[in-house]
Design a protein around this motif. Structure first.
Motif, PDB file in Angstrom:
ATOM      1  N   ILE A  63       0.827  -1.015   0.016  1.00  0.00           N
ATOM      2  CA  ILE A  63      -0.018   0.113   0.124  1.00  0.00           C
ATOM      3  C   ILE A  63       0.989   1.400  -0.073  1.00  0.00           C
ATOM      4  CG2 ILE A  63      -1.768   1.234   1.165  1.00  0.00           C
ATOM      5  CD1 ILE A  63      -2.708  -1.418   0.379  1.00  0.00           C
ATOM      6  N   GLY A  64       0.395   2.146  -0.983  1.00  0.00           N
ATOM      7  CA  GLY A  64       1.533   3.647  -0.751  1.00  0.00           C
ATOM      8  C   GLY A  64       0.586   4.774  -1.042  1.00  0.00           C
ATOM      9  N   TYR A  65       1.470   5.786  -1.105  1.00  0.00           N
ATOM     10  CA  TYR A  65       0.845   7.115  -0.841  1.00  0.00           C
ATOM     11  C   TYR A  65       1.758   7.934  -1.528  1.00  0.00           C
ATOM     12  CZ  TYR A  65       3.357   8.456   3.140  1.00  0.00           C
ATOM     13  OH  TYR A  65       4.565   8.390   3.825  1.00  0.00           O
ATOM     14  N   ASN A  66       1.062   9.341  -1.797  1.00  0.00           N
ATOM     15  CA  ASN A  66       1.621  10.447  -2.068  1.00  0.00           C
ATOM     16  C   ASN A  66       1.046  11.705  -1.361  1.00  0.00           C
ATOM     17  OD1 ASN A  66      -0.302  11.001  -3.862  1.00  0.00           O
ATOM     18  ND2 ASN A  66       0.796  10.911  -5.666  1.00  0.00           N
ATOM     19  N   THR A  67       1.931  12.640  -1.605  1.00  0.00           N
ATOM     20  CA  THR A  67       1.088  13.908  -0.910  1.00  0.00           C
ATOM     21  C   THR A  67       1.102  15.076  -2.010  1.00  0.00           C
ATOM     22  OG1 THR A  67       3.198  14.992  -0.650  1.00  0.00           O
ATOM     23  CG2 THR A  67       2.395  13.311   1.117  1.00  0.00           C
ATOM     24  N   ARG A  68       0.173  16.182  -1.911  1.00  0.00           N
ATOM     25  CA  ARG A  68       0.389  17.430  -2.391  1.00  0.00           C
ATOM     26  C   ARG A  68       1.469  17.791  -2.842  1.00  0.00           C
ATOM     27  NH1 ARG A  68      -2.006  20.844   0.437  1.00  0.00           N
ATOM     28  NH2 ARG A  68      -1.732  19.662   2.114  1.00  0.00           N
ATOM     29  N   TRP A  69       2.507  17.747  -2.092  1.00  0.00           N
ATOM     30  CA  TRP A  69       3.831  18.444  -2.043  1.00  0.00           C
ATOM     31  C   TRP A  69       4.816  17.522  -2.799  1.00  0.00           C
ATOM     32  CZ3 TRP A  69       3.321  23.480  -0.949  1.00  0.00           C
ATOM     33  CH2 TRP A  69       2.189  23.732  -0.121  1.00  0.00           C
ATOM     34  N   LYS A  70       4.597  16.268  -2.809  1.00  0.00           N
ATOM     35  CA  LYS A  70       5.619  15.480  -3.395  1.00  0.00           C
ATOM     36  C   LYS A  70       4.950  14.152  -4.203  1.00  0.00           C
ATOM     37  CE  LYS A  70       9.744  12.974  -2.129  1.00  0.00           C
ATOM     38  NZ  LYS A  70      10.784  12.467  -0.977  1.00  0.00           N
ATOM     39  N   GLU A  71       5.139  14.187  -5.440  1.00  0.00           N
ATOM     40  CA  GLU A  71       4.238  13.109  -6.290  1.00  0.00           C
ATOM     41  C   GLU A  71       4.916  11.876  -6.140  1.00  0.00           C
ATOM     42  OE1 GLU A  71       1.487  13.235  -8.079  1.00  0.00           O
ATOM     43  OE2 GLU A  71       1.152  15.019  -7.589  1.00  0.00           O
ATOM     44  N   ASP A  72       5.876  11.460  -5.407  1.00  0.00           N
ATOM     45  CA  ASP A  72       6.800  10.130  -5.519  1.00  0.00           C
ATOM     46  C   ASP A  72       5.928   9.408  -4.486  1.00  0.00           C
ATOM     47  OD1 ASP A  72       8.785  11.252  -7.217  1.00  0.00           O
ATOM     48  OD2 ASP A  72      10.224  11.532  -5.702  1.00  0.00           O
ATOM     49  N   ILE A  73       5.501   8.123  -5.008  1.00  0.00           N
ATOM     50  CA  ILE A  73       4.888   7.075  -4.013  1.00  0.00           C
ATOM     51  C   ILE A  73       5.628   6.608  -3.146  1.00  0.00           C
ATOM     52  CG2 ILE A  73       3.297   5.362  -4.370  1.00  0.00           C
ATOM     53  CD1 ILE A  73       2.534   5.866  -7.028  1.00  0.00           C
ATOM     54  N   ARG A  74       5.100   6.504  -1.703  1.00  0.00           N
ATOM     55  CA  ARG A  74       6.244   5.881  -0.651  1.00  0.00           C
ATOM     56  C   ARG A  74       5.241   4.930  -0.238  1.00  0.00           C
ATOM     57  NH1 ARG A  74       6.516  11.707   1.145  1.00  0.00           N
ATOM     58  NH2 ARG A  74       5.066  11.958  -0.403  1.00  0.00           N
ATOM     59  N   TYR A  75       5.927   3.656   0.334  1.00  0.00           N
ATOM     60  CA  TYR A  75       5.144   2.539   0.955  1.00  0.00           C
ATOM     61  C   TYR A  75       4.596   3.019   2.264  1.00  0.00           C
ATOM     62  CZ  TYR A  75       6.963  -0.808  -2.005  1.00  0.00           C
ATOM     63  OH  TYR A  75       6.940  -1.622  -3.128  1.00  0.00           O
ATOM     64  N   HIS A  76       3.361   2.599   2.649  1.00  0.00           N
ATOM     65  CA  HIS A  76       2.847   2.650   3.724  1.00  0.00           C
ATOM     66  C   HIS A  76       2.907   1.532   4.475  1.00  0.00           C
ATOM     67  CE1 HIS A  76      -0.167   3.203   7.082  1.00  0.00           C
ATOM     68  NE2 HIS A  76      -0.898   2.357   6.652  1.00  0.00           N
ATOM     69  N   TYR A  77       2.589   0.537   3.737  1.00  0.00           N
ATOM     70  CA  TYR A  77       2.487  -1.090   4.388  1.00  0.00           C
ATOM     71  C   TYR A  77       2.908  -1.980   3.469  1.00  0.00           C
ATOM     72  CZ  TYR A  77       0.831  -5.091   6.985  1.00  0.00           C
ATOM     73  OH  TYR A  77       0.901  -6.308   7.705  1.00  0.00           O
ATOM     74  N   ALA A  78       3.536  -3.221   3.687  1.00  0.00           N
ATOM     75  CA  ALA A  78       3.670  -4.380   2.755  1.00  0.00           C
ATOM     76  C   ALA A  78       3.493  -5.682   3.320  1.00  0.00           C
ATOM     77  CB  ALA A  78       5.114  -4.289   1.988  1.00  0.00           C
TER      78      ALA A  78
END
Length: 304
Positions: A63-78
């Motif tokens: 599961i990943g996410y990004n923010t309004r400030w940074k488009e790169d997708i980061r992991y929240h959980y695996a």
């Protein structure tokens, strides 16, 4: 508040160790997902999961996410969904009525996150058990006898090896000598300061800790006990010795046999095994060697 200080400290250390272990496992799962170069999928609606027919699939997912400030997708959980079907697990992470989903939806509503994404790799039951073998099963050291007939030792297999089908791995210990720390370099004692000289003597516990930290176990072979049992396969590997050794042998049997021949005063390489039972019907499915190689990050030396 009534808990004694020593017990409270022990509890904190235990919880910290468990958290570290969970973090290491999740990091390993993320590395597997990255190694197979899967694309992130934007979560839009439940129709996504219905379209993918995920109800009965096992998988590694993130599961990943990004923010309004940074488009790169980061992991929240695996996670490796090896017991519960992927569809059910994903619904828990995207359902605000579930604890996992509540965390995600709250962060989206509070604009901590912009979008939520998911990725997954479908796996077979045997591949799930293979990953369990790597991440959850401890290595068992193989003892050896004293040299007989000059410079030959025999392996002594432990008891309790199942007489059932499954997967097994063989590894060996690789030691790296760490360069001495500048602070640990020996300095001559100050004649006028006996206390300083005493403090510079390393403790046996410190030496043992350094030795353990500088060694790691390298996977070199993954075996599939499908026709024979785990007990039979491991017995055949470790009971072959230099008396029956042939120059035509190659692979893991040759490696284990050659390791039985030692120079005077030199111990053989430390060998380890681990195994997990798997139903015979599932062992022929999947790409087990490649699955393990992705998980450990290097090729298995004695698998074709």
């Amino acid at each position: 508040d009534e808990m004694p200080t020593t017990k409270r400290t022990l509890k904190i250390k235990q919880e910290s160790s468990e958290d570290t272990q969970k973090r290491d496992v999740m990091q390993n799962i993320m590395q597997i997902l990255e190694s197979v170069q899967l694309k992130w999928e934007l979560f839009q609606s439940w129709a996504d999961f219905s379209r993918l027919h995920l109800s009965n699939k096992l998988a590694i997912f993130g599961i990943g996410y990004n923010t309004r400030w940074k488009e790169d997708i980061r992991y929240h959980y695996a996670e490796i969904s090896s017991q519960v079907p992927l569809g059910k697990r994903l619904r828990e992470y995207f359902n605000s009525e579930k604890p996992e989903g509540r965390v995600i939806m709250t962060r989206v509503q509070k604009m901590n996150w912009k979008n939520v994404y998911y990725k997954f790799l479908e796996i077979t039951i045997s591949e799930a058990r293979c990953l369990e073998l790597h991440m959850e099963i401890d290595w068992i050291p193989i003892a050896h006898s004293k040299p007989t007939g000059g410079n030959v030792v025999q392996y002594l297999l432990p008891g309790g090896i199942p007489k059932s089908p499954g997967l097994y791995a063989i590894g060996y210990e690789e030691c790296h000598e760490k360069p001495p720390s500048p602070l640990a370099e020996h300095r001559g004692p100050d004649p006028g300061n006996e206390t300083q000289a005493e403090l510079e003597v390393p403790s046996p516990q410190a030496s043992l800790r350094v030795d353990m930290e500088s060694a790691r176990i390298i996977y070199c072979y993954l075996g599939i006990a499908e026709v024979r049992t785990l007990h039979q396969c491991l017995f055949l590997h470790f009971q072959a010795n230099t008396k029956t050794f042939s120059k035509d042998w190659v692979g893991i049997n040759a490696f284990l046999s050659q390791n039985c021949v030692v120079e005077p005063g030199v111990s053989p390489k430390s060998i380890y095994i681990k195994f997990v039972e798997v139903e015979r019907d599932f062992l022929s499915a999947g790409s087990l060697v490649e699955c393990l190689e992705k998980a450990i990050g290097y090729p298995l030396k004695f698998n074709n």
